[in-house]
Design a protein around this motif. Structure first.
Motif, mmCIF file in Angstrom:
data_model
loop_
_atom_site.group_PDB
_atom_site.id
_atom_site.type_symbol
_atom_site.label_atom_id
_atom_site.label_comp_id
_atom_site.label_asym_id
_atom_site.label_seq_id
_atom_site.Cartn_x
_atom_site.Cartn_y
_atom_site.Cartn_z
ATOM 1 N N ASP A 26 0.802 -1.223 0.000
ATOM 2 C CA ASP A 26 0.000 0.000 0.000
ATOM 3 C C ASP A 26 0.833 1.270 0.000
ATOM 4 N N ASP A 27 2.115 1.162 0.351
ATOM 5 C CA ASP A 27 3.012 2.310 0.336
ATOM 6 C C ASP A 27 3.734 2.341 -1.007
ATOM 7 N N GLY A 28 3.286 3.212 -1.906
ATOM 8 C CA GLY A 28 3.843 3.255 -3.251
ATOM 9 C C GLY A 28 5.337 3.521 -3.288
ATOM 10 N N THR A 29 5.872 4.211 -2.277
ATOM 11 C CA THR A 29 7.302 4.534 -2.281
ATOM 12 C C THR A 29 8.180 3.308 -2.134
ATOM 13 N N ARG A 30 7.599 2.160 -1.688
ATOM 14 C CA ARG A 30 8.394 0.953 -1.528
ATOM 15 C C ARG A 30 8.637 0.229 -2.863
ATOM 16 N N GLY A 31 7.819 0.532 -3.866
ATOM 17 C CA GLY A 31 8.039 -0.021 -5.195
ATOM 18 C C GLY A 31 7.516 -1.425 -5.415
ATOM 19 N N PHE A 32 6.702 -1.948 -4.498
ATOM 20 C CA PHE A 32 6.177 -3.302 -4.647
ATOM 21 C C PHE A 32 4.943 -3.354 -5.549
ATOM 22 N N SER A 33 4.223 -2.250 -5.624
ATOM 23 C CA SER A 33 2.895 -2.266 -6.237
ATOM 24 C C SER A 33 2.915 -1.722 -7.656
ATOM 25 N N PHE A 34 2.169 -2.378 -8.531
ATOM 26 C CA PHE A 34 1.985 -1.857 -9.884
ATOM 27 C C PHE A 34 0.734 -0.986 -9.963
ATOM 28 N N MET A 35 0.094 -0.735 -8.814
ATOM 29 C CA MET A 35 -1.100 0.108 -8.769
ATOM 30 C C MET A 35 -0.815 1.483 -8.156
ATOM 31 N N ARG A 36 0.358 1.641 -7.525
ATOM 32 C CA ARG A 36 0.736 2.901 -6.901
ATOM 33 C C ARG A 36 2.137 3.276 -7.375
ATOM 34 N N ASP A 37 2.324 4.550 -7.698
ATOM 35 C CA ASP A 37 3.590 4.937 -8.308
ATOM 36 C C ASP A 37 4.692 5.099 -7.274
ATOM 37 N N GLY A 38 5.884 4.757 -7.684
ATOM 38 C CA GLY A 38 7.062 4.906 -6.845
ATOM 39 C C GLY A 38 8.267 4.377 -7.591
ATOM 40 N N ARG A 39 9.455 4.630 -7.033
ATOM 41 C CA ARG A 39 10.669 4.101 -7.624
ATOM 42 C C ARG A 39 10.641 2.578 -7.571
ATOM 43 N N VAL A 40 11.227 1.934 -8.563
ATOM 44 C CA VAL A 40 11.188 0.479 -8.669
ATOM 45 C C VAL A 40 12.232 -0.093 -7.704
ATOM 46 N N ASP A 41 11.849 -0.228 -6.444
ATOM 47 C CA ASP A 41 12.772 -0.663 -5.399
ATOM 48 C C ASP A 41 12.541 -2.132 -5.053
ATOM 49 N N MET A 42 11.469 -2.433 -4.337
ATOM 50 C CA MET A 42 11.026 -3.791 -3.992
ATOM 51 C C MET A 42 11.883 -4.482 -2.938
ATOM 52 N N ARG A 43 12.839 -3.797 -2.326
ATOM 53 C CA ARG A 43 13.592 -4.425 -1.243
ATOM 54 C C ARG A 43 12.752 -4.471 0.025
ATOM 55 N N MET A 44 12.742 -5.600 0.685
ATOM 56 C CA MET A 44 12.092 -5.678 1.988
ATOM 57 C C MET A 44 12.933 -4.994 3.054
ATOM 58 N N ASP A 45 14.245 -5.124 2.936
ATOM 59 C CA ASP A 45 15.152 -4.427 3.840
ATOM 60 C C ASP A 45 15.827 -3.313 3.061
ATOM 61 N N THR A 46 15.363 -2.087 3.271
ATOM 62 C CA THR A 46 15.874 -0.945 2.513
ATOM 63 C C THR A 46 17.229 -0.469 3.016
ATOM 64 N N THR A 47 17.786 -1.126 4.033
ATOM 65 C CA THR A 47 19.097 -0.735 4.551
ATOM 66 C C THR A 47 20.238 -1.509 3.897
ATOM 67 N N ARG A 48 19.913 -2.486 3.043
ATOM 68 C CA ARG A 48 20.980 -3.286 2.434
ATOM 69 C C ARG A 48 20.526 -3.822 1.073
ATOM 70 N N GLY A 49 21.512 -4.195 0.261
ATOM 71 C CA GLY A 49 21.186 -4.753 -1.051
ATOM 72 C C GLY A 49 20.872 -3.673 -2.067
ATOM 73 N N GLU A 50 20.626 -4.098 -3.315
ATOM 74 C CA GLU A 50 20.330 -3.153 -4.386
ATOM 75 C C GLU A 50 18.851 -3.208 -4.754
ATOM 76 N N PRO A 51 18.267 -2.060 -5.088
ATOM 77 C CA PRO A 51 16.873 -2.060 -5.546
ATOM 78 C C PRO A 51 16.744 -2.680 -6.932
ATOM 79 N N VAL A 52 15.540 -3.059 -7.288
ATOM 80 C CA VAL A 52 15.288 -3.645 -8.602
ATOM 81 C C VAL A 52 15.690 -2.684 -9.720
ATOM 82 N N SER A 53 15.485 -1.380 -9.503
ATOM 83 C CA SER A 53 15.826 -0.398 -10.543
ATOM 84 C C SER A 53 17.298 -0.462 -10.925
#
Length: 328
Positions: A128-155
């Motif tokens: 539901d939080d579009g900024t996390r990048g999980f949803s194709f119904m809400r706009d945001g950067r294409v991130d999709m990381r569950m842990d935003t403190t490590r790893g690379e985003p999908v983008s």
């Protein structure tokens, strides 16, 4: 990313799926009417805290001297978990994947536990939080990381992966039959800063839309599973339950798609029959210990699906640790 606090956390609603059946299963009872409140001793694990729906109900039944260890990758979930821990000293918080189950428990001085509960996949607040990048119904950067403190985003990954590598991910983790065509369309994009733009490109490239299902569903699932190593973490988590569960302890796992569910089903079936992966390929498989009793499976009721449509694909599977020495 800025942590959410107070009203910000509450603004993302989360309806816990299979709440009472999962808590009953990890306590080893048919239903919660059989368990007095504040009566269960021991150590329990909520391996996917989320927003704490399962944990809070479980705590109602745990005795004052019990312990509940909660895990989550998501920093926003950890904010909620730490708030609960401050209010209830039975709760210990681990900001990490449940793939670290055994090591993280040992760090807390815990070798064996009485029950382990996991609710796999992405949570409603993440969707539901579009900024996390999980949803194709809400706009945001294409991130999709569950842990935003490590790893690379999908983008970032999309910029460097080639068409074949992307197509393989879409096919393996999304079971997307049109993975090659979709991968070519995605790689033709100039940037990956908008989930809505990515979803639209997938939509236009997809040659066979299913009624009632967005054409980007499987592709988004695939990229999310890949970037978070979800299936690898599930495999690592499941095998570690063999070493951390006490004899008589209970495992309960909720899954939301076939890739997860098949793994859990196979794991429980194998270890309730005294088998390991690959034994079926051996002419004379060795006798092995049976770690679990007969597995159980529970699906959401029609009433729950009506109230919470995201429950429609969920299955709860579990079993009790038995330690029967060898197959017969």
């Amino acid at each position: 990313m800025t942590d959410l606090h107070g009203d910000d956390l509450a603004s993302f609603r989360h309806t816990t799926v299979l709440l009472e059946p999962a808590v009953a299963m990890v306590l080893g009872v048919a239903n919660l009417n059989h368990v007095p409140k504040n009566s269960v001793h021991g150590v329990f694990v909520d391996a996917t805290f989320g927003r704490g729906g399962h944990s809070r109900l479980l705590l109602d039944y745990l005795a004052d001297d019990a312990m509940l260890v909660v895990f989550d990758k998501d920093p926003q979930a950890i904010v909620a978990a730490k708030a609960l821990s401050r209010a209830d000293d039975r709760v210990k918080v681990v900001h990490d994947s449940f793939a670290t189950l055994a090591d993280s428990l040992r760090t807390l001085g815990v070798d064996r536990v009485d029950g382990v509960l996991a609710d796999l996949g992405v949570s409603s607040p993440q969707l539901d939080d579009g900024t996390r990048g999980f949803s194709f119904m809400r706009d945001g950067r294409v991130d999709m990381r569950m842990d935003t403190t490590r790893g690379e985003p999908v983008s970032v990954w999309l910029k460097r992966v080639d068409v074949d590598g992307l197509a393989d991910v879409l096919f393996e983790y999304g079971e997307e039959r049109h993975s090659r065509k979709i991968a070519r369309a995605i790689k033709a994009m100039s940037s990956y800063e908008s989930t809505l733009e990515l979803a639209e490109v997938i939509k236009q490239a997809h040659p066979a839309w299913q009624k009632g299902k967005h054409p980007a569903t499987q592709s988004f699932q695939a990229m999310r599973i890949f970037i978070n190593n979800e299936l690898g973490d599930v495999d690592d988590f499941l095998i570690q339950t063999l070493s951390v569960l006490k004899s008589g302890g209970h495992l309960a796992v909720i899954s939301f798609h076939s890739l997860e569910d098949r793994r859990i089903k196979r794991f429980l079936n194998n270890h309730s029959r005294g088998r390991w992966e690959g034994d079926d390929k051996l002419f004379m498989p060795p006798k092995r210990q049976k770690y679990f009793g007969k597995p159980n499976r529970i699906a959401p009721s029609d009433d729950e699906i009506t109230v919470n449509p995201r429950a429609r694909s969920a299955y709860l599977r579990g079993a009790t640790r038995t330690d029967v020495p060898f197959t017969t």
